[in-house]
Write a protein that holds these residues in place. Structure first.
Motif, PDB file in Angstrom:
ATOM      1  N   THR A 129       0.848  -1.180   0.000  1.00  0.00           N
ATOM      2  CA  THR A 129       0.000   0.000   0.000  1.00  0.00           C
ATOM      3  C   THR A 129       0.892   1.242   0.000  1.00  0.00           C
ATOM      4  O   THR A 129       1.999   1.230   0.538  1.00  0.00           O
ATOM      5  N   ILE A 130       0.392   2.312  -0.610  1.00  0.00           N
ATOM      6  CA  ILE A 130       1.151   3.560  -0.690  1.00  0.00           C
ATOM      7  C   ILE A 130       1.006   4.320   0.622  1.00  0.00           C
ATOM      8  O   ILE A 130      -0.103   4.474   1.144  1.00  0.00           O
ATOM      9  N   VAL A 131       2.105   4.803   1.154  1.00  0.00           N
ATOM     10  CA  VAL A 131       2.088   5.569   2.398  1.00  0.00           C
ATOM     11  C   VAL A 131       1.460   6.932   2.121  1.00  0.00           C
ATOM     12  O   VAL A 131       1.881   7.650   1.207  1.00  0.00           O
ATOM     13  N   GLU A 132       0.458   7.294   2.900  1.00  0.00           N
ATOM     14  CA  GLU A 132      -0.250   8.563   2.711  1.00  0.00           C
ATOM     15  C   GLU A 132       0.706   9.748   2.868  1.00  0.00           C
ATOM     16  O   GLU A 132       1.470   9.823   3.818  1.00  0.00           O
ATOM     17  N   GLY A 133       0.659  10.669   1.921  1.00  0.00           N
ATOM     18  CA  GLY A 133       1.478  11.876   1.978  1.00  0.00           C
ATOM     19  C   GLY A 133       2.924  11.673   1.564  1.00  0.00           C
ATOM     20  O   GLY A 133       3.734  12.591   1.696  1.00  0.00           O
ATOM     21  N   ALA A 134       3.263  10.497   1.035  1.00  0.00           N
ATOM     22  CA  ALA A 134       4.666  10.206   0.707  1.00  0.00           C
ATOM     23  C   ALA A 134       5.216  11.143  -0.366  1.00  0.00           C
ATOM     24  O   ALA A 134       6.410  11.453  -0.370  1.00  0.00           O
ATOM     25  N   LEU A 135       4.358  11.620  -1.282  1.00  0.00           N
ATOM     26  CA  LEU A 135       4.828  12.499  -2.355  1.00  0.00           C
ATOM     27  C   LEU A 135       5.336  13.837  -1.833  1.00  0.00           C
ATOM     28  O   LEU A 135       6.173  14.478  -2.470  1.00  0.00           O
ATOM     29  N   ASP A 136       4.838  14.262  -0.695  1.00  0.00           N
ATOM     30  CA  ASP A 136       5.160  15.595  -0.193  1.00  0.00           C
ATOM     31  C   ASP A 136       6.182  15.603   0.926  1.00  0.00           C
ATOM     32  O   ASP A 136       6.453  16.649   1.511  1.00  0.00           O
ATOM     33  N   ARG A 137       6.761  14.465   1.228  1.00  0.00           N
ATOM     34  CA  ARG A 137       7.777  14.460   2.276  1.00  0.00           C
ATOM     35  C   ARG A 137       8.759  13.321   2.055  1.00  0.00           C
ATOM     36  O   ARG A 137       8.516  12.417   1.252  1.00  0.00           O
ATOM     37  N   SER A 138       9.859  13.385   2.781  1.00  0.00           N
ATOM     38  CA  SER A 138      10.841  12.316   2.719  1.00  0.00           C
ATOM     39  C   SER A 138      10.387  11.194   3.647  1.00  0.00           C
ATOM     40  O   SER A 138       9.888  11.446   4.733  1.00  0.00           O
ATOM     41  N   GLY A 139      10.565   9.978   3.197  1.00  0.00           N
ATOM     42  CA  GLY A 139      10.161   8.861   4.051  1.00  0.00           C
ATOM     43  C   GLY A 139       9.716   7.679   3.226  1.00  0.00           C
ATOM     44  O   GLY A 139       9.888   7.629   2.009  1.00  0.00           O
ATOM     45  N   PRO A 140       9.136   6.682   3.885  1.00  0.00           N
ATOM     46  CA  PRO A 140       8.694   5.472   3.183  1.00  0.00           C
ATOM     47  C   PRO A 140       7.665   5.780   2.106  1.00  0.00           C
ATOM     48  O   PRO A 140       6.836   6.681   2.246  1.00  0.00           O
ATOM     49  N   VAL A 141       7.735   5.014   1.026  1.00  0.00           N
ATOM     50  CA  VAL A 141       6.800   5.154  -0.089  1.00  0.00           C
ATOM     51  C   VAL A 141       5.745   4.048  -0.032  1.00  0.00           C
ATOM     52  O   VAL A 141       4.559   4.299  -0.200  1.00  0.00           O
ATOM     53  N   LEU A 142       6.208   2.824   0.203  1.00  0.00           N
ATOM     54  CA  LEU A 142       5.320   1.667   0.249  1.00  0.00           C
ATOM     55  C   LEU A 142       5.488   0.921   1.568  1.00  0.00           C
ATOM     56  O   LEU A 142       6.556   0.979   2.189  1.00  0.00           O
ATOM     57  N   LYS A 143       4.445   0.234   1.966  1.00  0.00           N
ATOM     58  CA  LYS A 143       4.522  -0.586   3.170  1.00  0.00           C
ATOM     59  C   LYS A 143       3.644  -1.822   2.985  1.00  0.00           C
ATOM     60  O   LYS A 143       2.726  -1.847   2.155  1.00  0.00           O
ATOM     61  N   ARG A 144       3.927  -2.834   3.772  1.00  0.00           N
ATOM     62  CA  ARG A 144       3.113  -4.034   3.785  1.00  0.00           C
ATOM     63  C   ARG A 144       3.411  -4.810   5.054  1.00  0.00           C
ATOM     64  O   ARG A 144       4.389  -4.537   5.762  1.00  0.00           O
ATOM     65  N   THR A 145       2.565  -5.767   5.360  1.00  0.00           N
ATOM     66  CA  THR A 145       2.836  -6.689   6.459  1.00  0.00           C
ATOM     67  C   THR A 145       3.064  -8.079   5.854  1.00  0.00           C
ATOM     68  O   THR A 145       2.494  -8.429   4.808  1.00  0.00           O
ATOM     69  N   TYR A 146       3.918  -8.819   6.532  1.00  0.00           N
ATOM     70  CA  TYR A 146       4.193 -10.196   6.106  1.00  0.00           C
ATOM     71  C   TYR A 146       4.275 -11.020   7.382  1.00  0.00           C
ATOM     72  O   TYR A 146       5.273 -10.966   8.108  1.00  0.00           O
TER      73      TYR A 146
END
Length: 223
Positions: free
Chosen positions: A63-80
């Protein structure tokens, strides 16, 4: 009296020269500002008219991390299972100059992969090179868990051997480990398009911010 008049005339002449010089300097500064503002506006408008790449979705497990386009940080995340996995991405061309072989300049990426578990203070960090048809591991280390500030934490203690110094069996096992978690070349199309949009947005924001600063200085000097 004559000497006083001559001294007064000299003083007036010096003041006029200083004032004339200031006016000339102000005129040149204003012309430079106007030229710069014109170029900033032209580039901003050019960027605003560019057609964005076709919308690409990440692999379904991410899933895409909310607000990732406007700040530095994770882009995608998931659980495994009980693991939390987050991905950050950078252009390889931003780190090693001269490696831009593609027309869009985003054909080689650095991928930061953090794998953590609840209750643990450290995460397993993979630094990978991501290409359209392959993914390679550069390093594997233990690092403090990712903070919400969006900045990578620099390790302060021994964080693992040089990846290439590991034997082939261990390297293959680590590749299998991240591939099992969906870290592979299938991420490339989304991350390539995402970086294009982010770079475009950041550049437009930069042109706008510089233009605003120049305008404020120009208005202050005209006042």
């Amino acid at each position: 009296m004559w000497r006083q008049a001559l001294a007064g005339a000299r003083g007036a002449l010096q003041q006029w020269c200083m004032l004339s010089s200031r006016r000339s300097s102000t005129s040149v500064s204003s012309a430079v500002n106007s030229m710069l503002l014109r170029h900033l506006k032209e580039h901003y408008l050019e960027l605003s008219k560019m057609t964005p790449p076709p919308k690409v979705s990440p692999p379904s497990s991410f899933t895409i991390v909310e607000g990732a386009l406007d700040r530095s940080g994770p882009v995608l995340k998931r659980t495994y299972g009980d693991e939390e996995i987050s991905l950050r991405v950078m252009q390889l061309a931003n780190i090693i100059s001269g490696d831009d072989d593609g027309e869009d300049g985003i054909n080689q990426l650095f991928l930061h992969v953090d794998i953590s578990k609840p209750g643990q203070k450290e995460s397993l960090h993979f630094l990978c090179g991501l290409f359209p048809d392959a993914l390679g591991i550069h390093s594997v280390s233990m690092r403090p868990k990712l903070e919400t500030s969006g900045f990578l934490v620099v390790p302060t203690k021994y964080n693992g051997p040089v990846f290439q110094d590991l034997d082939e069996g261990m390297r293959d096992a680590l590749h299998s480990y991240i591939e099992e978690r969906g870290i592979n070349e299938n991420l490339f199309p989304f991350l390539q398009a995402w970086l294009y949009v982010k770079d475009n947005r950041n550049l437009m924001r930069w042109f706008r911010a510089v233009g605003t600063l120049i305008k404020e200085r120009k208005q202050a000097s005209d006042a």
